[in-house]
Design a protein around this motif. Structure first.
Motif, PDB file in Angstrom:
ATOM      1  N   LEU A 102       0.823  -1.213   0.000  1.00  0.00           N
ATOM      2  CA  LEU A 102       0.000   0.000   0.000  1.00  0.00           C
ATOM      3  C   LEU A 102       0.856   1.262   0.000  1.00  0.00           C
ATOM      4  CD1 LEU A 102      -2.749  -1.072   2.570  1.00  0.00           C
ATOM      5  CD2 LEU A 102      -3.002  -0.878   0.090  1.00  0.00           C
ATOM      6  N   GLU A 103       2.038   1.168   0.572  1.00  0.00           N
ATOM      7  CA  GLU A 103       2.950   2.316   0.604  1.00  0.00           C
ATOM      8  C   GLU A 103       3.483   2.650  -0.785  1.00  0.00           C
ATOM      9  OE1 GLU A 103       5.738   4.988   2.923  1.00  0.00           O
ATOM     10  OE2 GLU A 103       3.848   4.016   3.378  1.00  0.00           O
ATOM     11  N   ASP A 104       3.647   1.630  -1.623  1.00  0.00           N
ATOM     12  CA  ASP A 104       4.244   1.828  -2.944  1.00  0.00           C
ATOM     13  C   ASP A 104       3.448   1.023  -3.964  1.00  0.00           C
ATOM     14  OD1 ASP A 104       5.878   2.385  -5.069  1.00  0.00           O
ATOM     15  OD2 ASP A 104       7.432   0.943  -4.498  1.00  0.00           O
ATOM     16  N   ASN A 105       2.516   1.677  -4.635  1.00  0.00           N
ATOM     17  CA  ASN A 105       1.704   1.001  -5.639  1.00  0.00           C
ATOM     18  C   ASN A 105       1.321   1.991  -6.736  1.00  0.00           C
ATOM     19  OD1 ASN A 105      -1.175   2.147  -5.120  1.00  0.00           O
ATOM     20  ND2 ASN A 105      -0.445   1.558  -3.081  1.00  0.00           N
ATOM     21  N   VAL A 151      -1.942   5.594  -3.026  1.00  0.00           N
ATOM     22  CA  VAL A 151      -1.237   5.462  -1.745  1.00  0.00           C
ATOM     23  C   VAL A 151      -2.097   6.093  -0.660  1.00  0.00           C
ATOM     24  CG1 VAL A 151       0.828   6.063  -0.444  1.00  0.00           C
ATOM     25  CG2 VAL A 151       0.999   5.516  -2.887  1.00  0.00           C
ATOM     26  N   PRO A 152      -2.520   5.306   0.354  1.00  0.00           N
ATOM     27  CA  PRO A 152      -3.388   5.876   1.395  1.00  0.00           C
ATOM     28  C   PRO A 152      -2.615   6.771   2.357  1.00  0.00           C
ATOM     29  CG  PRO A 152      -2.897   3.583   1.892  1.00  0.00           C
ATOM     30  CD  PRO A 152      -2.298   3.862   0.539  1.00  0.00           C
ATOM     31  N   ILE A 173      -4.562   8.941  -1.715  1.00  0.00           N
ATOM     32  CA  ILE A 173      -5.992   8.863  -1.408  1.00  0.00           C
ATOM     33  C   ILE A 173      -6.170   9.101   0.083  1.00  0.00           C
ATOM     34  CG2 ILE A 173      -5.949   6.369  -1.020  1.00  0.00           C
ATOM     35  CD1 ILE A 173      -8.808   8.388  -2.631  1.00  0.00           C
ATOM     36  N   THR A 174      -7.169   9.872   0.436  1.00  0.00           N
ATOM     37  CA  THR A 174      -7.468  10.149   1.845  1.00  0.00           C
ATOM     38  C   THR A 174      -8.912   9.788   2.140  1.00  0.00           C
ATOM     39  OG1 THR A 174      -8.151  12.424   1.393  1.00  0.00           O
ATOM     40  CG2 THR A 174      -5.819  12.046   1.879  1.00  0.00           C
ATOM     41  N   GLU A 175      -9.178   9.607   3.397  1.00  0.00           N
ATOM     42  CA  GLU A 175     -10.543   9.343   3.828  1.00  0.00           C
ATOM     43  C   GLU A 175     -11.352  10.636   3.749  1.00  0.00           C
ATOM     44  OE1 GLU A 175     -12.361   6.404   7.290  1.00  0.00           O
ATOM     45  OE2 GLU A 175     -10.621   7.663   7.717  1.00  0.00           O
ATOM     46  N   ALA A 176     -12.598  10.531   3.298  1.00  0.00           N
ATOM     47  CA  ALA A 176     -13.428  11.735   3.172  1.00  0.00           C
ATOM     48  C   ALA A 176     -13.558  12.444   4.507  1.00  0.00           C
ATOM     49  CB  ALA A 176     -14.807  11.366   2.630  1.00  0.00           C
TER      50      ALA A 176
END
Length: 695
Positions: free
Chosen positions: A298-301, A305-306, A403-406
């Motif tokens: 998830l850190e590197d895709n 990246v969240p 990407i972040t949480e709304a």
């Protein structure tokens, strides 16, 4: 003592609040420290190549350099398998190449031809998903590790279709064409395998096949499970950690091999990251590896990246006027791009959803990479809140990468010093409620209040608790304890009604609960709450109760637990009065009695001579004569011992003070801290009986 217990109570309540708070924290040094214990090798090596790879991969991701400690023993196995792959399974070859990719045991242009041949044969003959997985992924590892190697699948599209035939309409995959059961874990393996096929294909795979696979991925996310805090995960028989990690590894590999990328739901990607961060530190090596490896994916895709919002502390002290601090980073704590954090709402749990803070943008401290709110509004009081944060990226280009949480909801506990006023304790008359005696209390220190009451009276405790803003405060725990001198305890709840916290004890209705025990009762008041910084445990004093006598059929007080150390206290002293020794006969009379006992033996000897006993039959040979002499000598020695015993016993009994016979016979009896000898023969029997009766 009281202050220490009060602080302990506060810590327990605060830990309960923080434990219940769903706040994701990035991977920290605590994970790195735990990894050294979880992945510690036995005698410098691991049981299998699979365990060695998982340990090395985890330590590498966490930035822990242990290659030099493990390379010697592990590389021996790697080189051995690479030299003769025919005797190894596809799984062993795959993990050998995986370990070799980390330790670099064998590298360069010298490609082990037998390895390539075995893997290519494995792809050709494969029917099961795992055989495809180990063969294809093994060829990918060979291509990555040995430079200048051109390894390609001649009929890659046919292999792709063979693997795709194991897929199901719901996005899951089967391990075998003969087994109808599908699995989410297998779907992750399939995504990795198909990504390998794409990377090894000499030409592009049919785009319709790729599009069908993307549709299957979308359907797979329809079966994802969710917690109330926005955490997402996949779960099956392999367990949620292993299953979710398999899917994430597959998605990363497929996204890296496919040029058009993947369009995955952002909230679910963040939810997957929160799931693995919420696991904490697994104690199982397999779970630990899956957690760290999935977070690294998830850190590197190539899909998104969240970014994780975390708080150094979810407890805010109004007394210390601490600012609210927030950090935004990747799952491994890497710095986030330029963004802004806004506190959209601060919902109070005690005011039916009303917000005390609205749309407050947090300031940014570049040195500590922390967002903070310097001060709270005047209406912000102690209690529980739910803070709602919003993260906005400053540059639109970053929205394609991160990407972040709304909205991120975080439980917050605001603490402060609670004011305790008008505390008093009184004894009331039961009939008219008039005050018999009343005492003011200072609960900041232990009191020595002395009260007395009978069963026809009442005890009333009252006080007022207010927050820093003057609002009525209702603590989680407020109770009064009465402790009888026999150690029987009774606890009563102090209730808050209106502006006052009060407790009234009617002793007439409590006589049975108090087991009709009259006497002295210690009074102790406890007030504790997670939001109360000055929780207390105060000894108020005591009350003398005069209760009726216990009826015959009334319940008896329970037995109190004994102190386990009481077994080591000094024992009670054993006291004994010895009876007066009986008078003994004169020594001459005893000698006469001895002579009368010896006379029959003398008569026996005389009788033998009268009968003409001879020893003509006594053996004459040396061996036989010796045996006969020893036999008769033994009998004679026994008779001699009898004689000596009686002579010595008579002499000892009539010693000057009747002390010890036969050298010194002493019997010791146990007392509290001393031992006393029973030195006279007259006292020996009595003393022994005394000892046996005390055991």
């Amino acid at each position: 003592m009281a202050g220490g217990l009060a602080r302990f109570l506060v810590l327990i309540l605060a830990a309960a609040i923080c434990g219940a708070a769903s706040v994701s924290q990035p991977i920290s040094d605590s994970h790195r420290s735990a990894a050294l214990d979880v992945f510690a090798p036995v005698d410098g090596s691991y049981k299998s190549l699979e365990e060695a790879y998982e340990a090395l991969k985890t330590l590498e991701i966490l930035g822990i350099d242990k290659k030099s400690d493990l390379s010697s023993a592990t590389c021996e196995n790697v080189v051995k398998v690479l030299a003769s792959p025919s005797s190894s399974t596809l799984k062993d070859v795959f993990y050998v190449l995986s370990v070799n990719g980390i330790l670099k045991c064998k590298s360069g242009e010298d490609v082990p031809k037998d390895i390539v041949s075995k893997l290519q044969t494995g792809v050709k003959d494969a029917k099961l998903l795992l055989d495809f997985y180990y063969s294809v992924r093994g060829l990918v590892l060979v291509k990555e590790q040995f430079s200048g190697t051109d390894i390609s699948l001649g009929d890659a599209e046919a292999v792709f279709r063979s693997i795709k035939a194991l897929s199901q309409s719901d996005g899951k995959w089967r391990y075998s064409p003969n087994n109808p059961e599908s699995s989410t874990f297998a779907a992750g393996l399939a995504f990795e395998t198909l990504a390998g096929v794409i990377s090894l294909a000499p030409s592009e795979i049919d785009h319709s096949l790729i599009q069908t696979l993307k549709t299957g991925i979308t359907k797979l996310f329809d079966s994802i499970q969710k917690y109330d805090d926005g955490t997402f995960y996949f779960d099956e028989s392999e367990g949620p950690i292993s299953t979710t990690a398999s899917v994430i590894r597959g998605l990363k590999s497929f996204a890296a091999s496919e040029s058009t990328g993947l369009n995955l739901p952002g909230d679910k990607i963040v939810g997957l990251a929160k799931f693995f961060l919420g696991v904490g530190i697994p104690g199982d090596a397999k779970d630990f590896f899956n957690q760290i490896d999935a977070l690294a994916c998830l850190e590197d895709n190539r899909f998104s990246v969240p970014l994780i919002l975390s708080l150094p502390s979810t407890v805010i002290s109004l007394t210390k006027k601490e600012p609210l601090k927030v950090k935004v980073s990747t799952v491994f704590g890497s710095k986030a791009p330029a963004l802004s954090v806004k506190l959209a709402q601060a919902l109070s749990s005690g005011s039916k959803g009303s917000s005390v803070i609205n749309n407050q943008e947090l300031k940014f401290d570049a040195e500590s990479a922390t967002y903070f709110l310097e001060s709270f509004p005047k209406n912000f009081d102690v209690g529980k809140y739910t803070f709602v944060f919003e993260i906005l990226l400053d540059e639109s280009t970053n929205e394609k990468v991160y990407i972040t949480e709304a909205q991120t909801k975080v439980p917050i506990s605001a603490t402060g010093a609670i004011t305790i006023e008008n505390a008093e304790i009184a004894v009331l008359d039961s009939d008219v409620g008039s005050v018999e005696s009343q005492k003011k209390l200072d609960l900041t220190k232990d009191e020595a209040v002395s009260l007395s009451a009978n069963h026809l009276q009442k005890l009333r405790l009252s006080l007022q608790l207010t927050t820093p803003l003057g609002h009525v405060f209702k603590p989680h725990q407020a109770f009064l304890k009465l402790k009888h001198e026999s150690l029987v305890e009774h606890i009563f709840l102090v209730k808050t009604s209106g502006k006052k916290s009060e407790l009234v004890l009617d002793f007439l209705g409590l006589v049975e609960k108090l087991y009709y025990l009259s006497g002295k009762y210690e009074i102790q008041l406890t007030i504790g709450d997670a939001s109360m910084e000055n929780s207390l445990l105060s000894n108020i004093g005591h009350i003398e109760l005069d209760l009726p006598e216990r009826p015959e059929k009334a319940a008896r007080p329970p037995l109190q637990p004994t102190d386990p150390y009481s077994r080591y206290v000094p024992k009670a002293e054993i006291s004994h009065i010895f009876r007066v020794p009986e008078k003994l006969p004169a020594k001459q009379l005893s000698l006469v009695f001895l002579g009368l006992i010896v006379l029959p033996f003398i008569g026996f000897l005389i009788g033998l001579t009268r009968l003409g006993v001879n020893i003509k039959s006594f053996p004459s040979s040396v061996g036989a004569a010796t045996s006969a002499l020893l036999f008769h000598g033994g009998i004679g020695a026994v008779l001699l011992l009898y004689v000596l015993f009686w002579v010595k016993a008579i002499g000892s009994v009539h010693d000057s003070k009747g002390t010890v016979f036969a050298g010194s016979v002493s019997v010791v009896r146990r007392t509290q801290n001393t031992v006393s000898p029973c030195s006279s023969i007259e006292q020996a029997e009595i003393c022994l009986k005394d000892i046996y009766s005390s055991l």
